[in-house]
Design an enzyme around this catalytic site. Structure first.
Site, PDB file in Angstrom:
ATOM      1  N   THR D  46     -87.911 -56.199 -70.442  1.00  0.00           N
ATOM      2  CA  THR D  46     -88.863 -55.732 -71.303  1.00  0.00           C
ATOM      3  C   THR D  46     -90.767 -56.221 -71.135  1.00  0.00           C
ATOM      4  O   THR D  46     -91.904 -55.167 -70.931  1.00  0.00           O
ATOM      5  CB  THR D  46     -89.000 -56.392 -72.630  1.00  0.00           C
ATOM      6  OG1 THR D  46     -87.777 -55.090 -72.698  1.00  0.00           O
ATOM      7  CG2 THR D  46     -90.495 -54.971 -72.967  1.00  0.00           C
ATOM      8  N   HIS D  49     -91.977 -54.765 -67.056  1.00  0.00           N
ATOM      9  CA  HIS D  49     -91.959 -53.998 -67.586  1.00  0.00           C
ATOM     10  C   HIS D  49     -94.161 -54.004 -67.887  1.00  0.00           C
ATOM     11  O   HIS D  49     -94.897 -54.011 -67.779  1.00  0.00           O
ATOM     12  CB  HIS D  49     -91.754 -52.819 -68.644  1.00  0.00           C
ATOM     13  CG  HIS D  49     -90.789 -52.640 -68.054  1.00  0.00           C
ATOM     14  ND1 HIS D  49     -90.251 -51.087 -67.748  1.00  0.00           N
ATOM     15  CD2 HIS D  49     -89.296 -52.737 -68.252  1.00  0.00           C
ATOM     16  CE1 HIS D  49     -89.422 -51.753 -67.003  1.00  0.00           C
ATOM     17  NE2 HIS D  49     -87.923 -51.950 -67.668  1.00  0.00           N
TER      18      HIS D  49
END
Lengths: 311, 311, 311, 311
Positions: D46, D49
């Site tokens: 995550t 990202h």
């Protein structure tokens, strides 16, 4: 709305039988609480135990305590952290105040919270003009819900929790014990697709009432043979499910007697003392599954109850 | 009763489109079989695939085969091992003949038996005067059950199996696809305590029919926006459960779109070919539980169906 | 293989205490049966009841009957309908012969078949050179499985059925009663991810054995206080699950006493007569879920047992 | 302990790719919060990202935000309402901050809370010297737990939540995708009684690692045929359960291809975009049950994880 400083309340004043009417301060609210102006309250068997000051009551209460745990009313004030309900909302109260932090609360099992406080027993209840209660215990009703429905929602929750503990769809069901909760359980079983619902009680009045609630057969256990009546009604097969609401050892035995092998049982009735049972025959050899039911699932049962009332 | 040597039958005569009416021998019965004199049979979508001799049909059948798998009739003879049903019983037929010996059959999962034979596809069916079938596939009906109910019991079983795969009690439910099985599913969901049932289809006739079957809202997906209609009907919350009976990718997407996080889905509709879906959004992130439904649980679904018909 | 006409067998010869060694005909097989040449058989508590000809035995048996229900051996002949097992296969026998046609058998609940026959009780058993049994009761073992493992598979199945009735993963578990099945249950609980397994018995030998089977704590209930030992071992929380294998009322009470609210229980131990229990405290108020365990699930438990033996 | 006014933190400074090291105020705590001095933090997909500022990140974040959601540390201050944890406790952090009041939180489904805030995304995270977080998000570890275990507990929770979604006992299991969570899932499946665990990945390094974590067979899907390898390993039966951790459409298809009829699936892998799937074959006809997995069950998964670490 103007909130007075004092109010009338029915209280357990001292460690002895009886209740008293007393003037008490309107309760304070903490940051997560709401103050509810009581519109209706009902009396339950628990209140009678407290009135009589039996052993159980004496072990639980430290007077003075305001009585009453089946309550509905209007929110008139709320703590600084409260976002819901709103002032003016018409609410029913969940009587179990839970801690939110114990291992049970933290895993979705608040109904068995190890720090549960019962209003009207462990903290002040609602036989009074006002009650202070955590906001999360106030369940918002439609404004037009009749008072007698709103005040019975706790009992209805017990019926829902019991009936939903077993999948009753297309099943033959026996309800033993037709007090208020038992009667509502009959209605819930019928509404959720039970194939047939049989009921037993020892009072003709309640047996009649069971029939009016939709029971396919209602049996007075003092006058009729439960075993032969139920077996006849089920073509000799017995019932798939037993919802035990009576707390009577004889009814428990009859219920298990007519339960099919592999059947399911939910227990809500309170017996009050140990009793003798044929454990092998009724549980082990019968391959029965038995669910003890305690209170209502917080707040899943309330959502389910609302769902049923709307359907 | 006199049983003739030959009979009229509608058969798939050869590996090409079409059916033929033909004279065939009345079938033999083995020691575990019954011979049923057919009283009614209905046509299902599967029969049309076979009529057209599409790719699926060609992969499954070896003509000649007598057509027909939705059948009811009267038992007129039985094999030496058969104890039930009796000669003269009025029976509906389960169309899946299972082996009883594979790992699925031996663990109560006969509905996914790896040696399943479908009557009217893999072995001779019931568009004929007589059909031979294992005794265990003959489900005894009350003598006075109307023929059109008896012959629809297989379809009804699909509706029951789908609706019973999810606990619908006190839930908001969407049924996508209102063909015969979808319509019966609406009725089953209502009868088993769903809080509200919404339905979608692309035909006004079926949408109307859904309303008559008890749907709280029925939506023509060609004319109305399913998403906004369902969200409006559910106070913006979406549905707890989706019963997918259409096999249409658009309906599947709409259904998952309005499904609540943590919701449950049962899939009966057949799409016919792969299609594109937002797997993350609809399954993983939504924490959905999805149940593929195949046939009927043998014979649990039949017992459940009988239970519902009686309630 | 040459099959003789007669064989030696240990039989219950008449309605009185004792067994007899007798020459009997080698049993016939029907079309769905196999004939098994017995390689090993073990004695179980049930056999002692029969030897003593107690009330239970007298109510169940009609002598003469060949004894023995824990049996393994080699298939030497099979009926005309049998496709599996093969001649020469090494098999363990499921002792419950079920009807395949009653409502329980037809819904995947053969373990509570209402027409169950137990070999060595209701029909001839395996304390003999040969036994005839339905092919579906013969579970094929690897050829190299030791005889003492093969013959214990029935007992192992009881352990598996009991332990699998509750999800023990990451749970604290109490096993009350450390006979052969109890000991195997400890091993199964450890192998399926129990966080900790505690065990109680009244024999030092068995308590020691429990420790060797992997119990994190093993308590002699005659010498130590079960309640305080288990609560100490669980930081005062009690256990999540109770597997009751003893049939002793004292052990049952102790087990429920240390069970957490909301805990789960599986019951296999047989008490032998009714006894007094605090139903409210242990079942209802505790919100316990209790599963009576009868035999083995046919044949799901056998598959599970094989899975565990292989892991 | 002296708490400074400012601290160093890795932040997302603006709506563009990249991170920045910045001096920021030590965060305030509210009455229900704790202040944690960070001892270790790990980087997760995550975070990448967010670093790259992709579409998903841009839709979720409003910079500046302190990064980091896999964090452990020591409690150094706590709000006035907090009773647990204590000052000085060593804690791991649950990264999802939930509202406790929505319909999901109120029914034990906090993992799908509709007001979830993710630390390091929607509110300040733990790539910093201090983090403020609700007390209920701080999970107390033993003081001697290694930092690298403590910081991985969130990932471990995902593995536990996925593996516990399906009863793996005595089952054959396929894990598709052997990243950190997939590898831990293999270990969890083995520890909870899976009969056999197979694993696939496209990296030799990970395939090797899977073998070291206990996989009975580990397959490089780029070099070997997954279908034939798994079918060979399972005697042509396929697997009972699929735990999908890869998010790769090819792996998803392979996994469903080798899943037995009636099998169960848990989905944790994120695909990133819609893809085409044979819905009929893999879900409906296969009678599969599929569970989408989102985060960890709060806090049931944490209790289960602790149970496993202790066993």
């Amino acid at each position: 709305m103007e909130i007075p400083d004092t109010m009338q309340a029915v209280i357990k004043a001292e460690a002895a039988p009886g209740f008293a009417l007393s003037e008490r301060p309107v309760p304070e609210i903490g940051p997560n609480d709401v103050l509810v102006k009581v519109r209706a309250a009902s009396i339950c068997g628990t209140d009678l135990h407290i009135y009589n000051w039996d052993k159980w009551a004496a072990s639980q209460m430290q007077p003075p305590v305001t009585m009453g745990h089946e309550v509905c009313g209007t929110v008139v004030a709320r703590g600084t952290n409260v976002e819901s309900p709103d002032i003016g909302d018409f609410v029913s109260l969940e009587s179990h105040v839970i801690c939110n932090t114990c291992r049970f609360c933290r895993t979705g099992n608040g109904h068995i919270c190890e720090n549960t406080q019962l209003i009207g027993v462990h903290r002040d209840g609602g036989f009074a003009e006002y009650i202070s209660i955590p906001a999360q215990n106030a369940w918002v009703n439609p404004d037009d819900m009749p008072l007698n429905v709103a005040v019975l929602q706790e009992n209805f929750g017990n019926a829902v929790h019991t009936a939903f503990a077993v999948d009753l769809r297309a099943k033959k069901v026996l309800v033993t014990g037709c007090g208020p909760v038992g009667l509502m359980t009959i209605a819930v079983a019928k509404a959720t697709g039970a194939r047939a619902v049989y009921a037993t009680d020892v009072s003709d009045y309640r047996v009649d009432f069971a029939r009016r609630m939709g029971a396919d057969a209602a049996i007075n256990a003092m006058k009729q043979d439960v075993m032969s009546e139920v077996m006849a009604a089920t073509d000799g097969e017995g019932v798939d499910a037993l919802l035990e609401m009576s707390g009577a050892p004889a009814a428990i035995r009859q219920g298990f007697e007519v339960l099919k092998p592999g059947g399911e049982v939910a227990l809500l009735g309170v017996v009050g003392k140990p009793f003798e049972i044929d454990w092998d025959k009724y549980l082990t050899f019968k391959a029965a599954t038995v669910h003890g039911i305690s209170g209502r699932r917080l707040w899943q049962t309330w959502y389910q109850g609302r769902g049923l009332l709307n359907s």
